[in-house]
Design a protein around this motif. Structure first.
Motif, mmCIF file in Angstrom:
data_model
loop_
_atom_site.group_PDB
_atom_site.id
_atom_site.type_symbol
_atom_site.label_atom_id
_atom_site.label_comp_id
_atom_site.label_asym_id
_atom_site.label_seq_id
_atom_site.Cartn_x
_atom_site.Cartn_y
_atom_site.Cartn_z
ATOM 1 N N VAL A 1 -9.861 -27.258 21.204
ATOM 2 C CA VAL A 1 -9.651 -28.502 21.950
ATOM 3 C C VAL A 1 -10.788 -28.712 22.938
ATOM 4 O O VAL A 1 -11.143 -27.808 23.698
ATOM 5 C CB VAL A 1 -8.313 -28.466 22.709
ATOM 6 N N ASP A 2 -11.351 -29.909 22.887
ATOM 7 C CA ASP A 2 -12.315 -30.315 23.909
ATOM 8 C C ASP A 2 -11.508 -30.673 25.150
ATOM 9 O O ASP A 2 -10.833 -31.702 25.187
ATOM 10 C CB ASP A 2 -13.122 -31.518 23.404
ATOM 11 N N GLN A 3 -11.537 -29.823 26.159
ATOM 12 C CA GLN A 3 -10.680 -30.010 27.316
ATOM 13 C C GLN A 3 -11.005 -31.281 28.102
ATOM 14 O O GLN A 3 -10.121 -31.869 28.735
ATOM 15 C CB GLN A 3 -10.737 -28.788 28.230
ATOM 16 N N HIS A 4 -12.245 -31.719 28.067
ATOM 17 C CA HIS A 4 -12.599 -32.983 28.731
ATOM 18 C C HIS A 4 -11.910 -34.150 28.034
ATOM 19 O O HIS A 4 -11.318 -35.020 28.683
ATOM 20 C CB HIS A 4 -14.107 -33.177 28.733
ATOM 21 N N LYS A 5 -11.958 -34.146 26.692
ATOM 22 C CA LYS A 5 -11.297 -35.222 25.952
ATOM 23 C C LYS A 5 -9.784 -35.133 26.087
ATOM 24 O O LYS A 5 -9.094 -36.163 26.125
ATOM 25 C CB LYS A 5 -11.717 -35.179 24.481
ATOM 26 N N ARG A 6 -9.259 -33.911 26.134
ATOM 27 C CA ARG A 6 -7.818 -33.768 26.351
ATOM 28 C C ARG A 6 -7.421 -34.406 27.673
ATOM 29 O O ARG A 6 -6.411 -35.113 27.763
ATOM 30 C CB ARG A 6 -7.429 -32.287 26.331
ATOM 31 N N HIS A 7 -8.202 -34.151 28.715
ATOM 32 C CA HIS A 7 -7.915 -34.723 30.029
ATOM 33 C C HIS A 7 -7.972 -36.256 29.967
ATOM 34 O O HIS A 7 -7.110 -36.944 30.531
ATOM 35 C CB HIS A 7 -8.920 -34.194 31.057
ATOM 36 N N LEU A 8 -8.976 -36.792 29.280
ATOM 37 C CA LEU A 8 -9.080 -38.246 29.145
ATOM 38 C C LEU A 8 -7.892 -38.803 28.374
ATOM 39 O O LEU A 8 -7.344 -39.854 28.739
ATOM 40 C CB LEU A 8 -10.382 -38.613 28.435
ATOM 41 N N ALA A 9 -7.493 -38.107 27.299
ATOM 42 C CA ALA A 9 -6.367 -38.588 26.502
ATOM 43 C C ALA A 9 -5.095 -38.637 27.337
ATOM 44 O O ALA A 9 -4.325 -39.605 27.263
ATOM 45 C CB ALA A 9 -6.170 -37.694 25.274
ATOM 46 N N LEU A 10 -4.863 -37.594 28.145
ATOM 47 C CA LEU A 10 -3.663 -37.557 28.967
ATOM 48 C C LEU A 10 -3.685 -38.625 30.050
ATOM 49 O O LEU A 10 -2.711 -39.355 30.244
ATOM 50 C CB LEU A 10 -3.516 -36.173 29.606
ATOM 51 N N THR A 11 -4.782 -38.722 30.765
ATOM 52 C CA THR A 11 -4.832 -39.612 31.926
ATOM 53 C C THR A 11 -5.016 -41.080 31.561
ATOM 54 O O THR A 11 -4.625 -41.955 32.323
ATOM 55 C CB THR A 11 -5.959 -39.185 32.883
ATOM 56 N N ARG A 12 -5.599 -41.343 30.385
ATOM 57 C CA ARG A 12 -5.838 -42.730 29.973
ATOM 58 C C ARG A 12 -4.870 -43.200 28.887
ATOM 59 O O ARG A 12 -5.035 -44.271 28.324
ATOM 60 C CB ARG A 12 -7.269 -42.900 29.497
ATOM 61 N N CYS A 13 -3.869 -42.350 28.595
ATOM 62 C CA CYS A 13 -2.836 -42.694 27.606
ATOM 63 C C CYS A 13 -3.458 -42.988 26.243
ATOM 64 O O CYS A 13 -3.202 -44.025 25.629
ATOM 65 C CB CYS A 13 -2.008 -43.883 28.100
#
Length: 209
Positions: A38-50
């Motif tokens: 998992v790309d943790q940066h993209k995971r964070h974006l996915a969570l925070t930006r829905c």
């Protein structure tokens, strides 16, 4: 002749690897895709930006959360949400969701190149980004059961720890429906799931997605 599985319309812009859609949050390194990483940066974006973790597009009126039994206990899920059609595709082709993988991979992604070699770059960010925090604990362990919880956007809530670090998605919410995705051969799981549905005042399960 290899047949490429059809992909959802939402995913037609996504690259393929081995004929399969590369999830938006999958980690890539030096041209290689680390399925399961998992790309943790993209995971964070996915969570925070829905955003959907598969196609990368914004989630709509029907959102599915991928939930394990341990997530029910902690009341939060680490996986970003998915569209119904993206979930259907993942359920067919992801080894962890379709039951093809009986155990988590034993060799951790943490210190290895996605192609299976030690990463030659000591400054590479992959040790920080390819591996979920609980990967080492899961390494070599039996695959877990997965359910999909259907929610509406009003119940899409982030969950943070006491230090305000983002954990994932809050599960202490109203759920429209729970659909079983993967079942391992453990006694009593169906009974436990039925109990969860009763506690959440949910309708009986369905295998449809």
């Amino acid at each position: 002749m290899t047949t490429i599985p059809p992909v959802p319309v939402r995913c037609i812009h996504r690259p393929l690897s081995g004929g399969l859609v590369v999830p938006w949050i999958a980690f890539t390194h030096d041209g290689h895709v680390a399925f399961g990483g998992v790309d943790q940066h993209k995971r964070h974006l996915a969570l925070t930006r829905c955003l959907c973790q598969i196609c990368g597009q914004r989630l709509g009126e029907r959102i599915y959360l991928l939930v394990r039994p341990q997530d029910v206990s902690t009341r939060w899920a680490s996986e970003p949400g998915v569209h119904p059609e993206c979930l259907g595709y993942a359920k067919q082709h992801c080894p962890m969701l379709n039951g093809q993988a009986s155990h988590y991979r034993r060799s951790p992604l943490l210190a290895t190149h996605p192609a299976g070699r030690p990463c030659p770059d000591p400054d590479c960010p992959c040790p920080d980004t390819t591996t979920p925090k609980d990967h080492n604990a899961r390494s070599g362990q039996p695959a877990e059961d997965w359910d999909a919880w259907l929610i509406n956007p009003a119940n899409y809530r982030l969950k943070a720890d006491p230090q305000h670090d983002l954990l994932g998605l809050d599960l202490d919410i109203n759920v429209l429906k729970i659909r079983p995705i993967r079942r391992s051969r453990h006694a009593g799981l169906d009974e436990k799931l039925d109990l969860i549905r009763q506690l959440l005042d949910l309708p009986p399960s369905s295998d449809e997605v």
